[in-house]
Enzyme design. Structure first.
Site, PDB file in Angstrom:
ATOM      1  N   CYS A  11      18.841  14.350  28.324  1.00  0.00           N
ATOM      2  CA  CYS A  11      18.114  14.941  27.184  1.00  0.00           C
ATOM      3  C   CYS A  11      18.485  16.403  26.945  1.00  0.00           C
ATOM      4  O   CYS A  11      18.228  16.936  25.869  1.00  0.00           O
ATOM      5  CB  CYS A  11      16.614  14.802  27.392  1.00  0.00           C
ATOM      6  SG  CYS A  11      16.075  13.086  27.473  1.00  0.00           S
ATOM      7  N   HIS A  71      12.863  20.372  22.975  1.00  0.00           N
ATOM      8  CA  HIS A  71      13.111  18.943  23.157  1.00  0.00           C
ATOM      9  C   HIS A  71      11.800  18.194  22.933  1.00  0.00           C
ATOM     10  O   HIS A  71      10.761  18.567  23.481  1.00  0.00           O
ATOM     11  CB  HIS A  71      13.640  18.707  24.572  1.00  0.00           C
ATOM     12  CG  HIS A  71      13.761  17.268  24.942  1.00  0.00           C
ATOM     13  ND1 HIS A  71      14.330  16.333  24.098  1.00  0.00           N
ATOM     14  CD2 HIS A  71      13.374  16.593  26.062  1.00  0.00           C
ATOM     15  CE1 HIS A  71      14.290  15.145  24.678  1.00  0.00           C
ATOM     16  NE2 HIS A  71      13.718  15.272  25.864  1.00  0.00           N
ATOM     17  N   ASN A  83      10.993  10.274  21.669  1.00  0.00           N
ATOM     18  CA  ASN A  83      12.019  11.058  22.368  1.00  0.00           C
ATOM     19  C   ASN A  83      13.398  10.415  22.134  1.00  0.00           C
ATOM     20  O   ASN A  83      13.688   9.350  22.677  1.00  0.00           O
ATOM     21  CB  ASN A  83      11.667  11.081  23.860  1.00  0.00           C
ATOM     22  CG  ASN A  83      12.686  11.844  24.695  1.00  0.00           C
ATOM     23  OD1 ASN A  83      13.760  12.212  24.206  1.00  0.00           O
ATOM     24  ND2 ASN A  83      12.367  12.078  25.954  1.00  0.00           N
TER      25      ASN A  83
HETATM   26  N1  COA Z   1      -0.750   2.753  27.760  1.00  0.00           N
HETATM   27  C1  COA Z   1      -1.937   2.745  28.381  1.00  0.00           C
HETATM   28  N2  COA Z   1      -2.114   3.205  29.635  1.00  0.00           N
HETATM   29  C2  COA Z   1      -1.044   3.695  30.257  1.00  0.00           C
HETATM   30  C3  COA Z   1       0.247   3.734  29.674  1.00  0.00           C
HETATM   31  C4  COA Z   1       0.357   3.230  28.370  1.00  0.00           C
HETATM   32  N3  COA Z   1       1.515   3.217  27.692  1.00  0.00           N
HETATM   33  N4  COA Z   1       1.118   4.285  30.531  1.00  0.00           N
HETATM   34  C5  COA Z   1       0.424   4.587  31.635  1.00  0.00           C
HETATM   35  N5  COA Z   1      -0.878   4.220  31.479  1.00  0.00           N
HETATM   36  C6  COA Z   1      -1.984   4.358  32.430  1.00  0.00           C
HETATM   37  C7  COA Z   1      -1.522   4.422  33.867  1.00  0.00           C
HETATM   38  O1  COA Z   1      -1.329   3.153  34.409  1.00  0.00           O
HETATM   39  C8  COA Z   1      -2.680   5.167  34.486  1.00  0.00           C
HETATM   40  O2  COA Z   1      -3.699   4.250  34.730  1.00  0.00           O
HETATM   41  P1  COA Z   1      -4.633   4.369  36.036  1.00  0.00           P
HETATM   42  O3  COA Z   1      -5.306   5.697  35.934  1.00  0.00           O
HETATM   43  O4  COA Z   1      -5.532   3.190  35.918  1.00  0.00           O
HETATM   44  O5  COA Z   1      -3.687   4.293  37.195  1.00  0.00           O
HETATM   45  C9  COA Z   1      -3.149   6.135  33.426  1.00  0.00           C
HETATM   46  O6  COA Z   1      -2.637   5.596  32.191  1.00  0.00           O
HETATM   47  C10 COA Z   1      -2.613   7.538  33.593  1.00  0.00           C
HETATM   48  O7  COA Z   1      -1.233   7.446  33.898  1.00  0.00           O
HETATM   49  P2  COA Z   1      -0.351   8.726  34.096  1.00  0.00           P
HETATM   50  O8  COA Z   1       1.034   8.335  34.488  1.00  0.00           O
HETATM   51  O9  COA Z   1      -1.105   9.700  34.966  1.00  0.00           O
HETATM   52  O10 COA Z   1      -0.352   9.298  32.600  1.00  0.00           O
HETATM   53  P3  COA Z   1       0.172  10.661  32.096  1.00  0.00           P
HETATM   54  O11 COA Z   1      -0.908  11.403  31.450  1.00  0.00           O
HETATM   55  O12 COA Z   1       1.011  11.366  33.127  1.00  0.00           O
HETATM   56  O13 COA Z   1       1.152  10.176  30.941  1.00  0.00           O
HETATM   57  C11 COA Z   1       3.495  10.020  30.486  1.00  0.00           C
HETATM   58  C12 COA Z   1       2.296   9.429  31.254  1.00  0.00           C
HETATM   59  C13 COA Z   1       4.713   9.210  30.846  1.00  0.00           C
HETATM   60  C14 COA Z   1       3.191   9.912  29.015  1.00  0.00           C
HETATM   61  C15 COA Z   1       3.655  11.499  30.896  1.00  0.00           C
HETATM   62  O14 COA Z   1       3.662  11.628  32.291  1.00  0.00           O
HETATM   63  C16 COA Z   1       4.913  12.111  30.353  1.00  0.00           C
HETATM   64  O15 COA Z   1       5.118  12.198  29.157  1.00  0.00           O
HETATM   65  N6  COA Z   1       5.812  12.621  31.241  1.00  0.00           N
HETATM   66  C17 COA Z   1       7.064  13.176  30.839  1.00  0.00           C
HETATM   67  C18 COA Z   1       8.054  12.069  30.575  1.00  0.00           C
HETATM   68  C19 COA Z   1       9.261  12.532  29.824  1.00  0.00           C
HETATM   69  O16 COA Z   1       9.202  13.485  29.102  1.00  0.00           O
HETATM   70  N7  COA Z   1      10.369  11.823  30.005  1.00  0.00           N
HETATM   71  C20 COA Z   1      11.583  12.122  29.334  1.00  0.00           C
HETATM   72  C21 COA Z   1      12.159  13.370  29.844  1.00  0.00           C
HETATM   73  S1  COA Z   1      13.529  13.887  28.972  1.00  0.00           S
END
Ligand code: COA
Length: 317
Positions: free
Chosen positions: A112, A238, A268
Site C-alpha cells: 500500500c 492512504h 482500500n
Molecule cells: N463485521 C462484523 N464484525 C466483525 C467484522 C466484520 N466485518 N470483522 C471483525 N468483527 C468482529 C470481531 O470478530 C470482533 O468480535 P469479538 O469482539 O466478538 O471477538 C469485533 O468485531 C472486534 O474486532 P476487532 O478486530 O477488534 O475490530 P477492529 O475495531 O480492530 O476493526 C479492522 C478491525 C480490520 C477494521 C481494523 O483493525 C483495521 O482497519 N485495521 C487496519 C487494517 C488495514 O488498514 N489494513 C490494510 C493496511 S494497508
C-alpha cells in the site's frame, strides 16, 4: 537543483460496485459495522479488468491532462502487489498499451506504500538526469487476493488505479521520507497462483503500525522542509480506514477538513488510494497552484512513507 513536479493525473475503476449490503449476504457483517469501524460504504471490484488494463486507462488520462505524448515518456513505474501476470512486468505491458516506446519500465512492490515508493523513485531518476518525464501508476486488483469468506479483511479492500505524469523541473520543492521494517507475518499473501494466495492480516497490528509510523513520517517531512504543519494545505493519506485518518489527524493536531477522504466510495485500493485521491482533488478543483500537499502511506512489508511538495503551476506544463 532539479526535482519533479506533477503535471497530470488520471484514474480508472472497474465498473462493478459491491456495497456493504451485498457483503452482508456473503459474510456475517453489517453495513452499520463496516461504516462505523472503517468508514467504507462500497468498493469497486474487477470483472475482467486487470492491473494492466486499468493502469493503461489511467495512464492515458494522465498523459492527456499533462499535455504529453506517450513517446515523450522515458520512465514508467507501476506500483502493484496484485499483478495477474508475473512476466513481463506490468509497467512493460502498460508501455506497450499506451505506446510509450522510449520509456524504460519496471514495477515497484511496496504494497500500500507502493505509489509513494514509486513516486520517490521517479524523483531520484529525474533528479539525477536518468529521465525527464515519468508516468507513475498505483494499480491494484486486490479483489483476486481477498478471501471473500474472511469478514476481518474482505470488507476493507477494493480495486482501482491512479496515475500521475511527472516532469523534471528546476527548484520545485520536493521532500521525501520512506521506511521499511521487515516483518513477514502482519500482512501477507503468497500471490496469484499460490495456494496461499489469500491476504492474511492482523488488523489491529496494522492499525498500531500506522499510528506509530505515519505521524512520525509527517513530522520528519515538516522538519526536512523547515515548515509548520499549518502551512500544509492538504494531507492526502492512504485510505485504509477512516479511523486511522482521524487518529493521525488528531495526533498531528491538524483539522480533519484538511485530510482528503474518499474511502466511503472505494475502500482500500492499496497503491491506488493516493493517486486516485490526487486525481479526484484535481478534477474537483481542490488543488490550487502553489498549495502544499503532503501524501502519507503505510502497508505490508511493513513499509511507510511520504512526500511533501507544491502543486503544479499550470503554466509550467
Ligand atoms: N463485521 C462484523 N464484525 C466483525 C467484522 C466484520 N466485518 N470483522 C471483525 N468483527 C468482529 C470481531 O470478530 C470482533 O468480535 P469479538 O469482539 O466478538 O471477538 C469485533 O468485531 C472486534 O474486532 P476487532 O478486530 O477488534 O475490530 P477492529 O475495531 O480492530 O476493526 C479492522 C478491525 C480490520 C477494521 C481494523 O483493525 C483495521 O482497519 N485495521 C487496519 C487494517 C488495514 O488498514 N489494513 C490494510 C493496511 S494497508
Amino acid at each position: 537543483m532539479r526535482t519533479i513536479r506533477i503535471t497530470g493525473t488520471g484514474s480508472a475503476l472497474p465498473g462493478r460496485i459491491v456495497t456493504n449490503k451485498e457483503l452482508e449476504q456473503m459474510v456475517e457483517t453489517s453495513d452499520e459495522w463496516i461504516r462505523e469501524r472503517t468508514g467504507i460504504g462500497e468498493r469497486h471490484v474487477s470483472v475482467g479488468e486487470t492491473v494492466v488494463t486499468l493502469a493503461s486507462e489511467a495512464a492515458r488520462k494522465a498523459l492527456e491532462q499533462a499535455g504529453k505524448r506517450a513517446e515523450e515518456i522515458d520512465l514508467i513505474l507501476v506500483a502493484t502487489c496484485s499483478p495477474e501476470q508475473y512476466l513481463p512486468c506490468c509497467a512493460c505491458q502498460v508501455q506497450a498499451a499506451v505506446g510509450a516506446v522510449n520509456a524504460l519500465a519496471f514495477d515497484v512492490n511496496a504494497a500500500c506504500s507502493g505509489f509513494l515508493f514509486a513516486l520517490n523513485t521517479a524523483d531520484a531518476y529525474l533528479r539525477t538526469g536518468l529521465a525527464e518525464n515519468a508516468l507513475v501508476i498505483g494499480s491494484e486488483v486486490l479483489s483476486k487476493l481477498v478471501d471473500w469468506t474472511d469478514r476481518g479483511s474482505c470488507i476493507l479492500f477494493g480495486d482501482g488505479v491512479g496515475a500521475v505524469v511527472v516532469k523534471s523541473t528546476q527548484d520545485a520543492p520536493w521532500y521525501a521520507h520512506l521506511g521499511a521494517r521487515g516483518e513477514r507475518d502482519i500482512l501477507w499473501s503468497g500471490g496469484m497462483g499460490s495456494e496461499e494466495r489469500y491476504l492474511h492480516m492482523n488488523g489491529q497490528e496494522v492499525f498500531k503500525f500506522a499510528l506509530e509510523t505515519v505521524p512520525q513520517a509527517a513530522r520528519t517531512l515538516l522538519a526536512k522542509a523547515g515548515m509548520e504543519k499549518e502551512q500544509v494545505d492538504w494531507y492526502v493519506l492512504h485510505q485504509a480506514n477512516h479511523r486511522i485518518v482521524e487518529s493521525v489527524a488528531r495526533r498531528l493536531k491538524v483539522p480533519l477538513s484538511k485530510c482528503y477522504e474518499n474511502i466511503e466510495r472505494y475502500g482500500n485500493t492499496s497503491a491506488g488510494t493516493i493517486p486516485i485521491a490526487l486525481d479526484e482533488m484535481a478534477e474537483q478543483g481542490l488543488l490550487k497552484a502553489g498549495q502544499w500537499i503532503m501524501c502519507l502511506g503505510f502497508g505490508s512489508g511493513m513499509t511507510w512513507g511520504g512526500a511533501l511538495f507544491q502543486w503544479q503551476d499550470k503554466e509550467e506544463k
